[in-house]
Design a protein around this motif. Structure first.
Motif, PDB file in Angstrom:
ATOM      1  N   UNK A 230       0.835  -1.212   0.000  1.00 14.23           N
ATOM      2  CA  UNK A 230       0.000   0.000   0.000  1.00 14.23           C
ATOM      3  C   UNK A 230       0.861   1.251   0.000  1.00 14.23           C
ATOM      4  N   UNK A 231       1.977   1.222   0.727  1.00 17.43           N
ATOM      5  CA  UNK A 231       2.822   2.410   0.850  1.00 17.43           C
ATOM      6  C   UNK A 231       3.521   2.774  -0.447  1.00 17.43           C
ATOM      7  N   UNK A 232       3.529   1.875  -1.424  1.00 19.25           N
ATOM      8  CA  UNK A 232       4.154   2.172  -2.720  1.00 19.25           C
ATOM      9  C   UNK A 232       3.117   2.183  -3.842  1.00 19.25           C
TER      10      UNK A 232
ATOM     11  N   UNK B 163      -0.790   8.289   3.026  1.00 15.65           N
ATOM     12  CA  UNK B 163      -0.295   8.552   1.679  1.00 15.65           C
ATOM     13  C   UNK B 163       0.746   7.518   1.300  1.00 15.65           C
ATOM     14  N   UNK B 164       0.851   7.280   0.006  1.00 12.23           N
ATOM     15  CA  UNK B 164       1.949   6.465  -0.502  1.00 12.23           C
ATOM     16  C   UNK B 164       3.221   7.314  -0.558  1.00 12.23           C
TER      17      UNK B 164
ATOM     18  N   UNK C  48       8.948   3.968   0.533  1.00 16.79           N
ATOM     19  CA  UNK C  48       7.711   3.564   1.198  1.00 16.79           C
ATOM     20  C   UNK C  48       7.878   2.246   1.932  1.00 16.79           C
ATOM     21  N   UNK C  49       8.521   1.277   1.269  1.00 17.66           N
ATOM     22  CA  UNK C  49       8.757  -0.012   1.912  1.00 17.66           C
ATOM     23  C   UNK C  49       9.704   0.125   3.094  1.00 17.66           C
ATOM     24  N   UNK C  50      10.770   0.908   2.921  1.00 13.17           N
ATOM     25  CA  UNK C  50      11.748   1.077   3.994  1.00 13.17           C
ATOM     26  C   UNK C  50      11.118   1.768   5.199  1.00 13.17           C
TER      27      UNK C  50
END
Length: 402
Positions: free
Chosen positions: A204-206, A276-277, A288-290
């Protein structure tokens, strides 16, 4: 299957029992006490005489409330209000920004973990679905409309639309809770629920194309904390409530504040909102993943430290833990009203003593909004019975008659 939750299935929504507001929270009974006696011996003593259960001592209850979770909910909601009061102060005070970042790193994860913990017994049973509707869905609709009308009036924005699919301000939590709890049966059957939920949060974050509908970014990025709550057991909370854990929590929180003070001018606080992404925050997609993984770990550590400091005994504030939904939803009108009314334009507010007074004021207001008189006044909106809206359950009616 987990036992029936002693609290309501979330951190903010008030507890109920059988559709009525409960004054005490049920603690799970010991297995030996909960197991019924064999039918041939139940209720009879030697000689065939029926035994009469000894009455409970006056002023006691067979099922008592767990003060630890009530204290945790109250203290967490106080931090929510204080965090909102610090938000306009961040630009002019690095110290306020440091406290703001530290609190935002763990206060909503703590609420969500407690929500998941008390959702362990949720299934699609009729009475639980009814409580989900009356205790979560209906307050969401009412307050989403109320907040929108308030914004139209207080912010002089008469055309701001009412949208039940795009929650405004605080109401996102109720919508997220509704979705999370509906998915509870799914998380009970998967083999690795927490890693799976964390993978969904990372994706979701990306993914900036998710959009704002149903505030799905928050729903998905906060999901791992809810799933962790579903996976916890009472012994896990005992681990963080030991004396050693309380001692270790002091340097951990001190280190978090120091790091937040350093990071305040360098980091976008919007990461802590999980709405937010990465691309929407002007960062490369991989960040985003980090950030999701890093903040997930930091939040868990701070939540554990927060729980370590929560007293387990009954205190003056324990009873206020049942009114956290009231404080959460009602204080938003004051928090937003202070922005719309430009209250923070007053110079003394930005002085050290002004910041202290604002903090104390926020804590006092949220405390008052959690009290029983406020609960009674707004119960029609927070805990509507709505028996007229549901079909009668003939099986349940027959069971209660017997």
């Amino acid at each position: 299957m987990p036992q029936e939750s002693p609290h309501r299935a979330d951190a903010l929504v008030p507890e109920r029992a059988g559709g009525a507001t409960a004054t005490t929270t049920r603690a799970p009974a010991p297995a030996a006490a909960a197991a019924p006696a064999p039918a041939s011996h139940r209720g009879r003593a030697k000689g065939g005489r029926r035994r009469t259960a000894a009455p409970a001592p006056a002023g006691t209850s067979a099922k008592s409330r767990d003060a630890f979770f009530d204290n945790a909910k109250y203290l967490a909601i106080v931090l929510v209000a204080m965090g909102h009061s610090w938000e306009p102060l961040r630009d002019g005070s690095r110290t306020a920004a440091a406290f703001y970042i530290t609190v935002y790193a763990f206060h909503m994860p703590a609420f969500i973990i407690i929500s998941g913990y008390f959702s362990r017994s949720f299934d699609m049973r009729k009475d639980r679905l009814q409580r989900l509707v009356t205790g979560v869905a209906v307050p969401y609709i009412l307050f989403e409309v109320a907040y929108t009308l308030f914004k139209r009036w207080a912010d002089d924005d008469p055309h701001y639309p009412i949208s039940l699919t795009d929650p405004w301000y605080l109401t996102w939590f109720l919508l997220a809770l509704f979705i999370w709890r509906l998915t509870t049966p799914l998380w009970k059957i998967v083999r690795w629920p927490v890693p799976l939920a964390l993978a969904i949060a990372v994706l979701a974050s990306v993914s900036p194309d998710i959009g704002d509908d149903l505030d799905l970014q928050r729903v998905l990025q906060f999901l791992p904390f809810f799933v962790i709550g579903l996976s916890l057991r009472p012994e896990h909370f005992k681990l963080v409530r030991r004396k050693k854990a309380r001692i270790l929590a002091v340097p951990v929180f001190a280190g978090a504040l120091v790091f937040a003070y350093w990071a305040a001018p360098r980091m976008n606080a919007a990461w802590f909102y999980h709405r937010d992404a990465a691309q929407e925050l002007g960062a490369p997609w991989w960040s985003g993943a980090v950030m999701t993984l890093a903040m997930f770990g930091c939040s868990l550590v701070l939540v554990a430290c927060f729980f370590a400091w929560i007293p387990g005994r009954t205190m003056w504030c324990t009873a206020l833990g049942a009114g956290t939904l009231y404080g959460y939803l009602l204080h938003g009108f004051l928090a937003k009203g202070s922005r719309f009314g430009n209250w923070y334009d007053t110079p003394w507010v930005h002085t050290p003593w002004g910041m202290v007074l604002i903090t104390l004021f926020a804590g006092t207001v949220i405390t008052v909004l959690c009290t029983p008189p406020v609960q009674r006044a707004f119960r029609w909106a927070m805990e509507p019975k709505m028996t007229w809206a549901f079909q009668k359950d003939p099986v349940g009616a027959a069971r209660s008659r017997n």
